[in-house]
Design an enzyme around this catalytic site. Structure first.
Site, PDB file in Angstrom:
ATOM      1  N   THR A  99       0.821  -1.214   0.000  1.00  0.00           N
ATOM      2  CA  THR A  99       0.000   0.000   0.000  1.00  0.00           C
ATOM      3  C   THR A  99       0.855   1.266   0.000  1.00  0.00           C
ATOM      4  O   THR A  99       0.555   2.243  -0.690  1.00  0.00           O
ATOM      5  CB  THR A  99      -0.951   0.017   1.212  1.00  0.00           C
ATOM      6  N   SER A 138      -7.104  -0.540  -6.472  1.00  0.00           N
ATOM      7  CA  SER A 138      -6.732  -0.761  -5.081  1.00  0.00           C
ATOM      8  C   SER A 138      -5.277  -1.220  -5.085  1.00  0.00           C
ATOM      9  O   SER A 138      -4.783  -1.751  -6.085  1.00  0.00           O
ATOM     10  CB  SER A 138      -7.618  -1.848  -4.455  1.00  0.00           C
ATOM     11  N   ASN A 140      -4.511  -3.696  -3.695  1.00  0.00           N
ATOM     12  CA  ASN A 140      -4.659  -5.148  -3.704  1.00  0.00           C
ATOM     13  C   ASN A 140      -4.710  -5.756  -5.093  1.00  0.00           C
ATOM     14  O   ASN A 140      -4.485  -6.963  -5.247  1.00  0.00           O
ATOM     15  CB  ASN A 140      -5.906  -5.550  -2.926  1.00  0.00           C
ATOM     16  N   THR A 185      31.675 -41.466  -9.933  1.00  0.00           N
ATOM     17  CA  THR A 185      30.404 -41.582  -9.215  1.00  0.00           C
ATOM     18  C   THR A 185      30.743 -41.763  -7.737  1.00  0.00           C
ATOM     19  O   THR A 185      31.728 -42.435  -7.401  1.00  0.00           O
ATOM     20  CB  THR A 185      29.581 -42.785  -9.716  1.00  0.00           C
ATOM     21  N   HIS A 186      29.983 -41.146  -6.866  1.00  0.00           N
ATOM     22  CA  HIS A 186      30.279 -41.152  -5.420  1.00  0.00           C
ATOM     23  C   HIS A 186      31.643 -40.531  -5.145  1.00  0.00           C
ATOM     24  O   HIS A 186      32.290 -40.852  -4.140  1.00  0.00           O
ATOM     25  CB  HIS A 186      30.240 -42.570  -4.842  1.00  0.00           C
ATOM     26  N   SER A 317      46.672 -13.411  -0.681  1.00  0.00           N
ATOM     27  CA  SER A 317      47.441 -12.247  -0.245  1.00  0.00           C
ATOM     28  C   SER A 317      48.760 -12.664   0.404  1.00  0.00           C
ATOM     29  O   SER A 317      49.608 -11.821   0.685  1.00  0.00           O
ATOM     30  CB  SER A 317      46.610 -11.429   0.747  1.00  0.00           C
ATOM     31  N   GLU A 329      33.409 -19.841  -7.149  1.00  0.00           N
ATOM     32  CA  GLU A 329      33.006 -19.640  -5.755  1.00  0.00           C
ATOM     33  C   GLU A 329      31.940 -18.556  -5.648  1.00  0.00           C
ATOM     34  O   GLU A 329      30.985 -18.680  -4.864  1.00  0.00           O
ATOM     35  CB  GLU A 329      34.233 -19.260  -4.931  1.00  0.00           C
TER      36      GLU A 329
END
Length: 453
Positions: A99, A138, A140, A185-186, A317, A329
Site C-alpha cells: 500500500t 486498489s 490489492n 560416481t560417489h 594475499s 566460488e
C-alpha cells in the site's frame, strides 16, 4: 530545508517543498527502514504503466473527466521517460500488500500532473492521488499486477545472460570432445567419459532449467488488474478491466491477459512461487556446475588438476602465484542467495489469509534479487571463466591409464569376480590393468584394445 504542509485522512504532514511525494509517503518513510534500498526500477515502471493504463480506461468508460485523465497520462509519460525516479522513495520491503508504494506512486504522479495543470504540489483539491490517480484501483490489485509485470520485464534481461552461458558451455563441449577422462560416481573412479560429454550434459541441464523458467513465466502473464480490494471488481466501471489490461499489455510490450478468477489472483501467489521455484532449480544446476569446475581445477599438484582456469586476480594475499576458482566460488554464493530467496517466497506464498496475500513486497524483492544476480553475474561467469577453461590432456590420460576401474570394460569377457581380483591387485601393486592382464596372459593386447574402445 523548506517545507509545505500536505493533508491526508490522518491529518497534516510536513513535506519537503520540492518533493513530488505527499502526506502518505511522508508518513511511510518514517516507518519502513529495512534494507536501505529503494524499490526496483522495474517496479516503478510497472506501477506507472498501470496508472497510465487505468487513466486511459477511466477516460474511455467515462469514469473520469477527460481533461483530468489526460493530464494523468501525460504525467505518467514524463515519469516513464526517466524523470522523477528519485521521488519513489519507499523501500523495497514496506507495508503489507505494498500500500505504501502504491500511494507513493499515486502522489508522485498526482503532483507531476498538478504542475502540468499550472498548480502547486499538494493542491489536491484540483487533482487527488486517491480520487483520480487511484480511480478504479486498489493496492490489492495493482501491486500483484505490478509484481508480474516487473518480474517479466526483469526476465527479458535475464534470459540472454542464461543463453550466453549455455552457448559458452556448448562451445567448450565441442572443444573438449576428444579429451577422454575418468568418470566419477560417489566421487570415486568410474568408467571413462569425455570432458566434452560432461560439458554437453551441463548445457542440457541449463537448457532444461531455462525452458522451465520460461514456461513458469507464462502464468505471470495472467493479471488481476480490475479486481480492486477483494477480487470482485468493486468501484470499477463496466469495460474498465478489459481496456486497462489491454493498454498495459501495449505499453509494457508483454502478452498480458485477464485472470478469469480475480479472487484467485489476489489471494493466491501460485504464479510467483512457481516462477521462483523454477529460478531456484536453475540455481541448483549452476551450483552443481560451479562445484564440478572447482573440483576439476583443484591442485595444481595435490588435486585433480584436470582443467585449467583463467586467473582473474591473485588467489592469495600471502601465497604468491596461487590461482583460485574465484568466479566459481562467487557463483556458488549467488546460488545460495537464490535458494534462500526462494525459501522466503515459499513462506510468503502460504502466509496470505482469505482474500489477500499481504506479503507481496517481500516476495517481489526476493524474486527480483534472484534474477538481478543472474543477469548481472552469469555473463561474467561465462566470459571470464567458462570461455577461458583449458583441458590438462596429460593428466586426463594418466588418470585413465592408472585407474583400475577400467577393468569394468573387461568384465563381460573375463567375468565380474576375476575383474574384481584384478582391481584389488592393481591397487596393491600399482600396476595398470593392461599390465596385469597381458602379463598374466588373460587377454591379448589386441583384445584389450578392442574392449577399451
Amino acid at each position: 530545508m523548506e517545507y509545505r504542509t500536505d493533508r491526508d485522512s490522518l491529518g497534516e504532514v510536513k513535506i519537503p517543498k520540492d518533493a513530488y511525494y505527499g502526506a502518505f509517503t511522508g508518513r511511510a518513510i518514517k516507518q519502513y527502514h529495512v534494507t536501505g534500498k529503494k524499490s526496483h526500477p522495474h517496479l516503478i515502471s510497472a506501477f506507472v504503466m498501470i496508472k497510465r493504463s487505468a487513466a486511459v480506461a477511466n477516460i474511455q468508460t467515462g469514469a473520469i473527466d477527460k481533461r483530468l485523465g489526460s493530464v494523468i497520462i501525460k504525467a505518467c509519460d514524463i515519469i516513464l521517460s526517466g524523470k522523477h525516479q528519485d521521488q519513489f522513495v519507499i523501500e523495497e520491503i514496506n507495508s503489507g500488500a505494498g500500500t505504501a508504494f502504491n500511494m507513493n506512486a499515486n502522489e508522485v504522479i498526482c503532483n507531476v500532473a498538478l504542475e502540468i495543470l499550472g498548480k502547486k504540489k499538494g493542491q489536491n483539491q484540483f487533482l487527488h492521488p486517491n480520487d483520480h490517480v487511484n480511480m478504479s484501483q486498489s493496492s490489492n490489485d495493482t501491486y500483484p499486477t505490478a509484481m508480474h509485470v516487473a518480474i517479466l520485464l526483469n526476465l527479458k534481461e535475464t534470459i540472454p545472460a542464461i543463453d550466453m552461458l549455455i552457448k559458452s558451455i556448448s562451445k567448450k563441449a565441442k572443444e573438449f570432445s576428444s579429451f577422454k577422462k575418468i568418470g566419477r560416481t560417489h566421487l570415486m573412479d568410474a568408467l571413462p567419459v569425455t570432458l566434452g560429454s560432461e560439458f554437453a550434459a551441463y548445457a542440457t541441464s541449463l537448457s532444461k532449467a531455462k525452458n522451465a523458467i520460461v514456461l513458469a513465466s507464462k502464468e505471470l502473464e495472467f493479471v488481476g488488474l480490475g479486481g480492486t480490494a477483494v477480487g470482485n471488481g468493486a468501484n470499477t466501471p463496466n469495460g474498465y478491466r478489459k481496456i486497462a489490461i489491454s493498454e498495459l499489455g501495449k505499453i509494457s510490450k508483454l502478452n498480458l491477459k485477464a485472470e478469469k478468477d480475480m479472487q484467485h489472483s489476489l489471494q493466491s501467489k501460485f504464479a510467483v512461487a512457481n516462477f521462483s521455484s523454477a529460478v531456484r532449480n536453475l540455481a541448483l544446476e549452476l551450483n552443481k556446475i560451479a562445484n564440478d569446475i572447482r573440483l576439476m581445477a583443484s591442485g595444481p599438484i595435490a588435486g585433480l588438476s584436470e582443467i585449467g582456469i583463467p586467473a582473474v586476480h591473485a588467489g592469495s594475499s600471502i601465497m604468491p602465484g596461487k590461482v583460485n576458482p574465484s568466479l566459481a566460488e562467487c557463483m556458488n554464493m549467488v546460488c545460495f542467495g537464490i535458494i534462500g530467496n526462494d525459501t522466503a517466497v515459499a513462506n510468503a506464498a502460504q502466509a496470505g489469509q482469505f482474500e489477500l496475500n499481504v506479503m507481496l513486497p517481500g516476495m517481489l524483492k526476493a524474486v527480483l534479487d534472484s534474477t538481478d544476480m543472474l543477469k548481472n553475474f552469469v555473463p561474467i561467469f561465462s566470459a571470464n571463466l567458462i570461455d577461458g577453461l583449458s583441458a590438462n590432456e596429460e593428466r586426463l590420460q594418466q588418470n585413465i591409464e592408472k585407474s583400475p576401474v577400467i577393468v569394468t570394460l573387461l568384465a563381460p569377457k573375463i567375468g565380474y569376480q576375476k575383474s574384481a581380483d584384478l582391481f584389488k591387485e592393481s591397487l596393491k601393486t600399482g600396476k595398470t590393468i593392461r599390465e596385469l592382464v597381458t602379463s598374466q596372459k588373460i587377454l591379448t593386447d589386441k583384445e584389450i584394445d578392442s574392449l577399451f574402445k
